[in-house]
Design a protein around this motif. Structure first.
Motif, PDB file in Angstrom:
ATOM      1  N   LEU A 198      31.155  41.685 -31.557  1.00 29.26           N
ATOM      2  CA  LEU A 198      30.623  43.036 -31.405  1.00 29.26           C
ATOM      3  C   LEU A 198      31.242  43.704 -30.182  1.00 29.26           C
ATOM      4  O   LEU A 198      31.297  43.113 -29.105  1.00 29.26           O
ATOM      5  CB  LEU A 198      29.097  42.991 -31.267  1.00 29.26           C
ATOM      6  N   GLU A 247      20.202  48.401 -30.578  1.00 27.03           N
ATOM      7  CA  GLU A 247      20.884  48.374 -31.875  1.00 27.03           C
ATOM      8  C   GLU A 247      21.848  47.191 -31.992  1.00 27.03           C
ATOM      9  O   GLU A 247      21.993  46.595 -33.065  1.00 27.03           O
ATOM     10  CB  GLU A 247      21.645  49.686 -32.100  1.00 27.03           C
ATOM     11  N   TRP A 248      22.521  46.835 -30.882  1.00 28.28           N
ATOM     12  CA  TRP A 248      23.427  45.678 -30.910  1.00 28.28           C
ATOM     13  C   TRP A 248      22.635  44.378 -31.021  1.00 28.28           C
ATOM     14  O   TRP A 248      23.042  43.456 -31.739  1.00 28.28           O
ATOM     15  CB  TRP A 248      24.297  45.649 -29.665  1.00 28.28           C
ATOM     16  N   LEU A 267      21.471  44.074 -34.641  1.00 25.92           N
ATOM     17  CA  LEU A 267      22.557  43.740 -35.560  1.00 25.92           C
ATOM     18  C   LEU A 267      22.983  42.289 -35.392  1.00 25.92           C
ATOM     19  O   LEU A 267      23.233  41.593 -36.387  1.00 25.92           O
ATOM     20  CB  LEU A 267      23.754  44.664 -35.325  1.00 25.92           C
ATOM     21  N   LEU A 292      22.852  39.618 -38.522  1.00 30.32           N
ATOM     22  CA  LEU A 292      24.053  38.899 -38.942  1.00 30.32           C
ATOM     23  C   LEU A 292      23.867  37.389 -38.820  1.00 30.32           C
ATOM     24  O   LEU A 292      24.247  36.629 -39.717  1.00 30.32           O
ATOM     25  CB  LEU A 292      25.251  39.342 -38.095  1.00 30.32           C
ATOM     26  N   SER A 304      27.079  53.266 -31.980  1.00 28.07           N
ATOM     27  CA  SER A 304      25.998  52.313 -32.250  1.00 28.07           C
ATOM     28  C   SER A 304      24.709  53.016 -32.655  1.00 28.07           C
ATOM     29  O   SER A 304      23.803  52.377 -33.215  1.00 28.07           O
ATOM     30  CB  SER A 304      25.745  51.430 -31.024  1.00 28.07           C
ATOM     31  N   LEU A 321      23.481  52.523 -36.072  1.00 23.40           N
ATOM     32  CA  LEU A 321      22.817  51.264 -36.415  1.00 23.40           C
ATOM     33  C   LEU A 321      21.297  51.367 -36.320  1.00 23.40           C
ATOM     34  O   LEU A 321      20.599  50.363 -36.498  1.00 23.40           O
ATOM     35  CB  LEU A 321      23.300  50.144 -35.482  1.00 23.40           C
ATOM     36  N   LYS A 374      17.674  51.372 -37.096  1.00 26.41           N
ATOM     37  CA  LYS A 374      17.119  50.596 -38.207  1.00 26.41           C
ATOM     38  C   LYS A 374      16.758  51.465 -39.401  1.00 26.41           C
ATOM     39  O   LYS A 374      16.978  51.083 -40.564  1.00 26.41           O
ATOM     40  CB  LYS A 374      15.880  49.820 -37.729  1.00 26.41           C
ATOM     41  N   THR A 423      22.024  51.053 -41.907  1.00 28.09           N
ATOM     42  CA  THR A 423      23.464  50.800 -41.877  1.00 28.09           C
ATOM     43  C   THR A 423      23.754  49.307 -41.806  1.00 28.09           C
ATOM     44  O   THR A 423      24.789  48.848 -42.315  1.00 28.09           O
ATOM     45  CB  THR A 423      24.113  51.518 -40.682  1.00 28.09           C
ATOM     46  N   ASP A 424      22.861  48.538 -41.180  1.00 30.47           N
ATOM     47  CA  ASP A 424      23.067  47.087 -41.104  1.00 30.47           C
ATOM     48  C   ASP A 424      23.110  46.477 -42.507  1.00 30.47           C
ATOM     49  O   ASP A 424      23.925  45.579 -42.785  1.00 30.47           O
ATOM     50  CB  ASP A 424      21.995  46.423 -40.246  1.00 30.47           C
ATOM     51  N   ILE A 459      26.464  47.259 -44.021  1.00 33.28           N
ATOM     52  CA  ILE A 459      27.512  46.414 -43.436  1.00 33.28           C
ATOM     53  C   ILE A 459      27.511  45.036 -44.078  1.00 33.28           C
ATOM     54  O   ILE A 459      28.565  44.505 -44.465  1.00 33.28           O
ATOM     55  CB  ILE A 459      27.323  46.301 -41.908  1.00 33.28           C
TER      56      ILE A 459
END
Length: 379
Positions: free
Chosen positions: A65, A77-78, A81, A85, A308, A311, A313, A317-318, A321
């Motif tokens: 990331l 947001e990071w 994500l 993942l 970001s 992203l 919630k 978008t997550d 992806i």
């Protein structure tokens, strides 16, 4: 079957056959913030990072990331994500670029007096001239701040990506991840730095011995092949307010020649973001436009957001992806595996002459520092 969001209809037609190949997700790890690690760059910056090992070990894909310049990797947001993942079986690493977040400490070095010097961060002229406040005969600072960066210094931050990749190569040897199946997800300037690093990696080759015992570059296997997909969130054409870079050209070799899948997201009302995304897509796909997994997509209801922020919630978008990666990666089915050897020697192809020049030895002390600027202005 759940249909893809934010992806053109052509990909939805592929979903029926390809989603059946998607690995089962790993067990969720509630509240997982990753394992804190410190990664030292070649020029002595102590990067703050968090690593999320894959429950699949070497069978799991790895995501790096890359945050934008107006934030750090601890932004919510990071964090979200990375957890999503990791719950799906990906190994993930998030880190703060130098001068951002918790990556502000450097090994300053000691000036050479009577042969008693210790090389450090401030011995590289790029750091001396690229960061405001350096004075040759004044005590060296042990901290840096991104606010002090001069325009043009930003390409040096690619050394941070290279250091993190070296860390992943070590974890690869420990079977904690597969660094030869690497996915880049970047926002704004972080995405641009990712594109720059990717271009340099597609010009880096391992030296191998011929039958005549001559060392030659293994041109059939550029190190960039370790990157199997990219997701860019409002990729930027600028690394500083007055420092524009040809980001689309950086993606030409990876996208057009090697067909690395790339998704370019942008906010529907972001005309500049859309313009850059479309230019990058055009360059990455080439004139024939024969590769279906490189595309642009606006984020529905994301009018107010960029980078970001896409992203968030509620924008889901997550999910888009994850579905994009499932389809694009299963279709690509990368067969080349990076051979990580402690004593392997690498060369870069010189951007000006096309001739090889020394690059670096992973996991060794004699790595070479670069400002990477040459790779920003070459195809």
């Amino acid at each position: 079957m759940r249909r893809l969001r934010l992806v053109p209809p052509a990909l939805c037609l592929l979903a029926v056959s390809l989603l059946a190949l998607t690995p089962q997700p790993a067990s969720p790890q509630q509240g997982n913030a990753g394992q804190p690690v410190q990664i030292l760059t070649v020029d002595g910056v102590e990067l703050s990072a968090h690593f999320y090992p894959s429950s699949k070990g070497k069978d799991g894909r790895t995501v790096m990331l890359l945050h934008a310049f107006d934030e750090d990797s601890k932004k919510g947001e990071w964090l979200a994500l990375a957890r999503v993942l990791n719950e799906k079986g990906y190994a993930v690493i998030r880190f703060d670029f130098r001068g951002h977040g918790d990556s502000t400490t450097v090994k300053p070095g000691v000036p050479d007096v009577a042969g008693m010097g210790i090389p450090g961060f401030w011995d590289h002229k790029e750091n001396q001239f690229g960061i405001k406040g350096f004075k040759l005969n004044v005590a060296r600072k042990s901290t840096i701040d991104a606010k002090q960066f001069n325009p043009g210094y930003q390409t040096v931050l690619v050394n941070d990506i290279a250091a993190v990749k070296g860390y992943l190569d070590q974890k690869n040897d420990e079977s904690a991840c597969n660094s030869a199946n690497l996915i880049l997800i970047g926002a704004k300037e972080g995405a641009t730095l990712g594109a720059l690093w990717l271009n340099s990696e597609y010009n880096r080759y391992r030296l191998v011995l011929t039958q005549q015992q001559r060392q030659v570059a293994d041109l059939a296997n550029p190190e960039g092949a370790a990157v199997t997909a990219c997701v860019w969130l409002t990729i930027s054409g600028n690394l500083a307010p007055n420092y524009a870079v040809p980001v689309s050209s950086m993606l030409y070799k990876a996208g057009t020649q090697h067909k690395v899948p790339m998704m370019f997201f942008y906010g529907p009302s972001d005309s500049k973001g859309k313009q850059v995304a479309l230019a990058c897509e055009k360059k990455a796909r080439g004139a024939k436009k024969d590769y279906p997994f490189t595309m642009t997509s606006p984020v529905p209801k994301g009018e107010k957001y960029a980078g970001s922020g896409l992203l968030l919630k509620s924008l889901k978008t997550d999910e888009a992806i994850l579905q994009y990666l499932d389809i694009a990666l299963n279709a690509k089915n990368p067969s080349w595996k990076m051979r990580v050897l402690p004593n392997a020697t690498y060369v870069w192809r010189n951007p000006s002459t096309g001739q090889p020049q020394p690059a670096k030895l992973p996991m060794a002390d004699n790595v070479l520092f670069s400002d990477y600027r040459a790779f920003a202005f070459m195809r």
